[in-house]
Design an enzyme around this catalytic site. Structure first.
Site, mmCIF file in Angstrom:
data_model
loop_
_atom_site.group_PDB
_atom_site.id
_atom_site.type_symbol
_atom_site.label_atom_id
_atom_site.label_comp_id
_atom_site.label_asym_id
_atom_site.label_seq_id
_atom_site.Cartn_x
_atom_site.Cartn_y
_atom_site.Cartn_z
ATOM 1 N N CYS A 2 0.888 -1.102 -0.075
ATOM 2 C CA CYS A 2 0.034 -0.063 0.095
ATOM 3 C C CYS A 2 0.959 1.337 -0.194
ATOM 4 O O CYS A 2 1.956 1.101 0.676
ATOM 5 C CB CYS A 2 -0.778 0.033 1.151
ATOM 6 S SG CYS A 2 -1.830 -1.305 1.705
ATOM 7 N N ARG A 27 4.075 0.774 -6.254
ATOM 8 C CA ARG A 27 3.918 -0.113 -5.345
ATOM 9 C C ARG A 27 2.887 -1.180 -5.370
ATOM 10 O O ARG A 27 2.829 -2.235 -4.757
ATOM 11 C CB ARG A 27 3.821 0.654 -3.792
ATOM 12 C CG ARG A 27 4.845 1.476 -3.592
ATOM 13 C CD ARG A 27 4.463 2.377 -2.512
ATOM 14 N NE ARG A 27 4.539 1.411 -1.031
ATOM 15 C CZ ARG A 27 5.397 1.445 -0.468
ATOM 16 N NH1 ARG A 27 6.489 1.740 -0.809
ATOM 17 N NH2 ARG A 27 5.511 0.615 0.591
ATOM 18 N N TRP A 74 -3.150 -2.373 -1.545
ATOM 19 C CA TRP A 74 -3.118 -3.643 -2.108
ATOM 20 C C TRP A 74 -3.306 -4.468 -1.090
ATOM 21 O O TRP A 74 -3.109 -4.887 -0.034
ATOM 22 C CB TRP A 74 -1.215 -3.713 -2.196
ATOM 23 C CG TRP A 74 -0.698 -4.971 -2.945
ATOM 24 C CD1 TRP A 74 -0.527 -5.111 -4.363
ATOM 25 C CD2 TRP A 74 -0.458 -6.239 -2.319
ATOM 26 N NE1 TRP A 74 -0.156 -6.147 -4.594
ATOM 27 C CE2 TRP A 74 -0.144 -6.968 -3.516
ATOM 28 C CE3 TRP A 74 -0.280 -7.013 -1.173
ATOM 29 C CZ2 TRP A 74 0.511 -8.340 -3.486
ATOM 30 C CZ3 TRP A 74 0.227 -8.395 -0.985
ATOM 31 C CH2 TRP A 74 0.599 -8.968 -2.406
ATOM 32 N N ASN A 98 -0.540 0.941 5.883
ATOM 33 C CA ASN A 98 0.109 -0.095 4.919
ATOM 34 C C ASN A 98 0.466 -1.085 6.151
ATOM 35 O O ASN A 98 1.169 -0.614 6.810
ATOM 36 C CB ASN A 98 1.134 0.941 4.347
ATOM 37 C CG ASN A 98 1.941 -0.369 3.756
ATOM 38 O OD1 ASN A 98 1.537 -1.351 3.204
ATOM 39 N ND2 ASN A 98 3.186 0.032 3.536
ATOM 40 N N GLY A 99 0.150 -2.135 5.777
ATOM 41 C CA GLY A 99 0.745 -3.335 6.504
ATOM 42 C C GLY A 99 -0.366 -4.447 6.586
ATOM 43 O O GLY A 99 -1.166 -4.557 5.839
ATOM 44 N N GLU A 488 17.489 -15.277 -13.527
ATOM 45 C CA GLU A 488 16.942 -13.728 -13.585
ATOM 46 C C GLU A 488 16.265 -13.417 -14.759
ATOM 47 O O GLU A 488 15.171 -12.893 -14.858
ATOM 48 C CB GLU A 488 18.316 -12.773 -13.381
ATOM 49 C CG GLU A 488 17.779 -11.385 -13.615
ATOM 50 C CD GLU A 488 16.726 -10.443 -12.899
ATOM 51 O OE1 GLU A 488 16.306 -11.182 -11.970
ATOM 52 O OE2 GLU A 488 16.169 -9.473 -13.298
ATOM 53 N N LYS A 492 12.085 -12.573 -14.982
ATOM 54 C CA LYS A 492 11.511 -11.400 -15.485
ATOM 55 C C LYS A 492 10.563 -11.665 -16.573
ATOM 56 O O LYS A 492 9.742 -10.954 -16.742
ATOM 57 C CB LYS A 492 12.968 -10.760 -16.410
ATOM 58 C CG LYS A 492 13.664 -9.664 -15.641
ATOM 59 C CD LYS A 492 13.215 -8.485 -14.973
ATOM 60 C CE LYS A 492 13.623 -7.940 -13.932
ATOM 61 N NZ LYS A 492 13.582 -8.832 -12.589
ATOM 62 N N GLU A 495 7.363 -12.723 -14.620
ATOM 63 C CA GLU A 495 6.765 -11.535 -14.025
ATOM 64 C C GLU A 495 6.282 -10.449 -15.046
ATOM 65 O O GLU A 495 5.296 -9.831 -14.499
ATOM 66 C CB GLU A 495 7.613 -11.179 -12.977
ATOM 67 C CG GLU A 495 8.964 -10.469 -13.110
ATOM 68 C CD GLU A 495 9.706 -9.688 -12.254
ATOM 69 O OE1 GLU A 495 8.929 -9.512 -11.131
ATOM 70 O OE2 GLU A 495 10.635 -9.581 -12.457
ATOM 71 N N HIS A 511 20.198 -34.232 -15.872
ATOM 72 C CA HIS A 511 19.648 -34.854 -14.657
ATOM 73 C C HIS A 511 18.041 -34.844 -14.566
ATOM 74 O O HIS A 511 17.552 -35.007 -13.356
ATOM 75 C CB HIS A 511 20.352 -34.527 -13.272
ATOM 76 C CG HIS A 511 22.014 -34.410 -13.370
ATOM 77 N ND1 HIS A 511 22.611 -35.961 -13.062
ATOM 78 C CD2 HIS A 511 22.846 -33.694 -13.480
ATOM 79 C CE1 HIS A 511 23.759 -35.680 -13.271
ATOM 80 N NE2 HIS A 511 24.274 -34.397 -13.318
ATOM 81 N N LYS A 610 5.677 -3.619 -5.743
ATOM 82 C CA LYS A 610 7.410 -3.296 -5.954
ATOM 83 C C LYS A 610 8.022 -3.391 -4.547
ATOM 84 O O LYS A 610 9.570 -3.871 -4.482
ATOM 85 C CB LYS A 610 7.641 -1.657 -6.173
ATOM 86 C CG LYS A 610 9.212 -1.247 -6.351
ATOM 87 C CD LYS A 610 9.536 -1.743 -7.592
ATOM 88 C CE LYS A 610 11.045 -1.378 -7.765
ATOM 89 N NZ LYS A 610 11.682 -2.365 -9.004
#
Ligand code: AGP
Length: 615
Positions: A2, A27, A74, A98-99, A488, A492, A495, A511, A610
């Site tokens: 948030c 965010r 959020w 926020n939390g 990475e 990317k 997401e 394997h 974020k």
């Protein structure tokens, strides 16, 4: 997570709050709201969806108000609806958060039994009624004194994480907050003060910031900021000047923040190197790097903890730090680290790597490391972030504000800071002689220009994306330092484009994963001319023998690889030290252009935030 914004001063318009919330959009959110307090009372407008929905209601708010709060939500509890959007009201109290309040059910039952009516499914509304209930109990003292006392009582009853924005109709020129576990900064300008979840919301109004720490209550007035601990002890803390500009947060003509920030890889690396590498002497400036206070000479090992992309930067740095500083390096996912039986001691340096500096998993892991006696170092990108305050030392990655939810330039800056840490250790422990150290310093200085050259691949990769955007799955493989780069690259792609992707150490293919290979499987293979090159070519042969399709990333003049691959991305010639910085760029560009071709929300991918400030 948030976004929180608050204002107290001569007067702020609805668009002040909306624009500040826009600066916090990265965010991640799914609803929003604003409350403004005037002599006529409090006006609240909320809306589901993007801020453009809330913007349609701004004309129902007063033109100006001396006190106001705003929020982007959020969802942690309750669907993203207008009713669940913040702020929430209880009597004279208007509150946003926020939390996450972990014990909200028990508190809600108690409040319902006392006659409180709940209008939303949120945990936040519990805090609003609880504060109202505690405030009502107090019958003596000024309204402000009663609000402070009530807030102290409330924070003692909450479990979880919170950064509140609170106004009270009985104190029309005061703003309140309390902070535990979620980020909160305070800003001050002439005759007005601000609060926000991040400095990006306030940079166009002030450069003077103060970080609120855990277990602190804040009382904001137009000319003053008062902080006290949850048990009422006054706290004094100076404001710091932060050199972030509005221009740094605009798109600068790029289509998306993410494309701009990929193109900022070079400057992020250069700024992170700046002042830390001393080219004339071929040495590292420990003070500028932020590690001079650490006992680098006597450490027995490093543990690097992080999440997501920051974790892959940590994995990659292991190869370089062990090779140069000759010290054991363990790398752990922060979300796993804190549940393992700790083996740290005072000779262990635990390094927390985090772009936001607010990631809850990483924060909790570093708390555990400190509790077990480790030395701790924060490698963070946001100045004054919570993780930095939690650690003994802070080494800033100087990528500037990263607005795109997917981390790109921050990844490059993190790698740079971690490579610098490796050389700082090598310098102090003399695991490299002067000539070797100078060699690596010179190598690091070359990186920005080589990365700049690899950005020239963008147009060819955009064309390539037209042949990959329809795929439902992709494999990424690499050896040595190229394995974390493969990890990475696959993150990317996942997401940003929502295409399933997996990454494997190329040696692992035989394997098990090779069973996936047939004519429908496309494999992105990182095959630069490094120590692993010949073996990686064998992997490519194995894949082709089973009908798999190869997109190879290798040196631009590698005719052998060009022959073998179905598609090829040629990177500039460079040393093995520099390679990971250079191969990361085409993978970031590939993910970006495939996502653009698919039409996903590149700067704010679905479900992502974020800064993930809940565990
Ligand atoms: C990066 O592209 C991801 N969005 C995510 O994995 C991120 O790296 C992770 O959440 C850690 O964030 P931090 O660096 O702010 O701690």
């Amino acid at each position: 997570m948030c976004g929180v914004i608050g204002y107290v001063g001569a007067g702020a318009s609805p668009s002040f709050f909306l624009n500040a919330l826009r600066r916090l959009e990265y965010r991640g959110y799914d609803s929003a709201g604003i409350a403004m307090l005037t002599a006529d009372g409090v006006a609240i407008q909320r809306a589901e969806g993007k801020l453009s929905q809330l913007e349609r209601k701004l004309d129902q708010l007063p033109a100006k108000a001396k006190v106001g709060i705003g929020h982007t939500r959020w969802a942690t509890h309750g669907k993203p609806t207008e009713n669940n959007a913040h702020p929430h009201r209880s009597g004279p109290i208007v509150l946003l958060h926020n939390g996450i309040i972990e014990n909200y059910r028990q508190l809600k039952e108690r409040l319902v039994a006392r006659g409180y009516q709940f209008l939303s499914e949120t945990d936040t509304e519990v805090a609003a009624h609880l504060l109202h209930d505690e405030y009502k109990k107090l019958t003596s003292g000024t309204p402000e004194a009663r609000m402070r006392s009530a807030l102290r009582s409330v924070v003692g009853q909450l479990k979880g994480a919170f950064a509140f924005g609170i106004l009270c109709l009985d104190t029309p020129e005061v703003l309140y907050s309390a902070k535990l576990g979620s980020p909160l900064v305070v800003g001050q300008a002439e005759g007005e003060t601000f609060m926000a979840s991040g400095i990006t919301a306030l940079v166009e109004h002030t450069r003077q910031f103060m970080v609120v720490e855990d277990h602190e209550i804040v009382v904001l007035k137009p000319e003053s900021v008062e902080i006290e601990t949850f048990d009422g002890q006054p706290v004094t803390r100076p404001f710091q000047r932060v050199e972030w500009s509005v221009a740094m947060m605009e798109k600068g003509g790029y289509r998306h923040f993410m494309l701009k920030e990929i193109h900022e890889h070079p400057i992020a690396i250069a700024q992170t190197l700046n002042g830390r590498v001393q080219r004339d002497s071929g040495t590292i400036n420990l003070t500028d790097l932020g590690v001079a206070k650490l006992p680098l000479k006597t450490l027995s090992r490093l543990q690097i903890i992080a999440c997501g992309t920051s974790y892959y930067a940590a994995c990659l740095s292991k190869y370089f730090i062990e090779a140069t500083a000759r010290i054991p390096v363990e790398v752990d996912l922060a979300s796993e680290y804190r549940y393992r039986a700790s083996t740290v001691d005072s000779k262990t340096l635990v390094v927390a790597v985090s772009q936001s500096g607010e990631t809850a998993d990483t924060l909790q892991a570093i708390k555990a490391a400190r509790a077990n006696g480790a030395q701790t170092l924060a490698v963070v990108n946001v100045p004054g972030s919570t993780i930095a305050h939690m650690c003994h030392a802070e080494s800033l990655t100087k990528a500037g504000p990263e607005i795109g939810v997917a981390s790109t330039k921050a990844f490059a800056a993190q790698l740079t800071a971690l490579y610098l840490l490796g050389l700082a250790l090598a310098q102090e422990r003399q695991s490299l002689n002067d000539a070797q150290l100078r060699f690596y310093v010179d190598e690091l200085v070359k990186i920005p220009s080589l990365v700049e050259r690899s950005l020239g691949l963008s147009d060819s990769i955009e064309r390539l994306a037209n042949r990959y955007h329809h795929l439902s799955s992709l494999l990424f493989i690499g050896r040595g330092p190229q394995w974390p780069i493969a990890l990475e690259g696959s993150l990317k792609l996942k997401e940003l484009s929502y295409i399933h992707a997996e990454a494997y150490a190329a040696g692992e293919l035989k394997h098990g994963p090779i069973a996936l290979i047939d004519e429908n499987m496309h494999v992105v293979c990182l095959a630069p001319r490094d120590a692993y090159y010949e073996k990686t070519l064998s992997n490519i042969e194995e894949i082709k023998a089973r009908g798999g399709r190869i997109l190879a990333v290798g040196q631009e003049n590698d005719s052998q690889l060009l022959q073998l691959a179905d598609d090829f991305i040629g990177i500039p010639e460079c040393s093995e030290t520099v390679l990971p910085f250079v191969t990361a760029v085409p993978l970031h560009l590939l993910a970006y252009w495939i996502a653009v071709r698919k039409g996903t929300d590149v700067d704010q991918p679905r479900n992502l935030a974020k800064s993930v400030t809940v565990e």
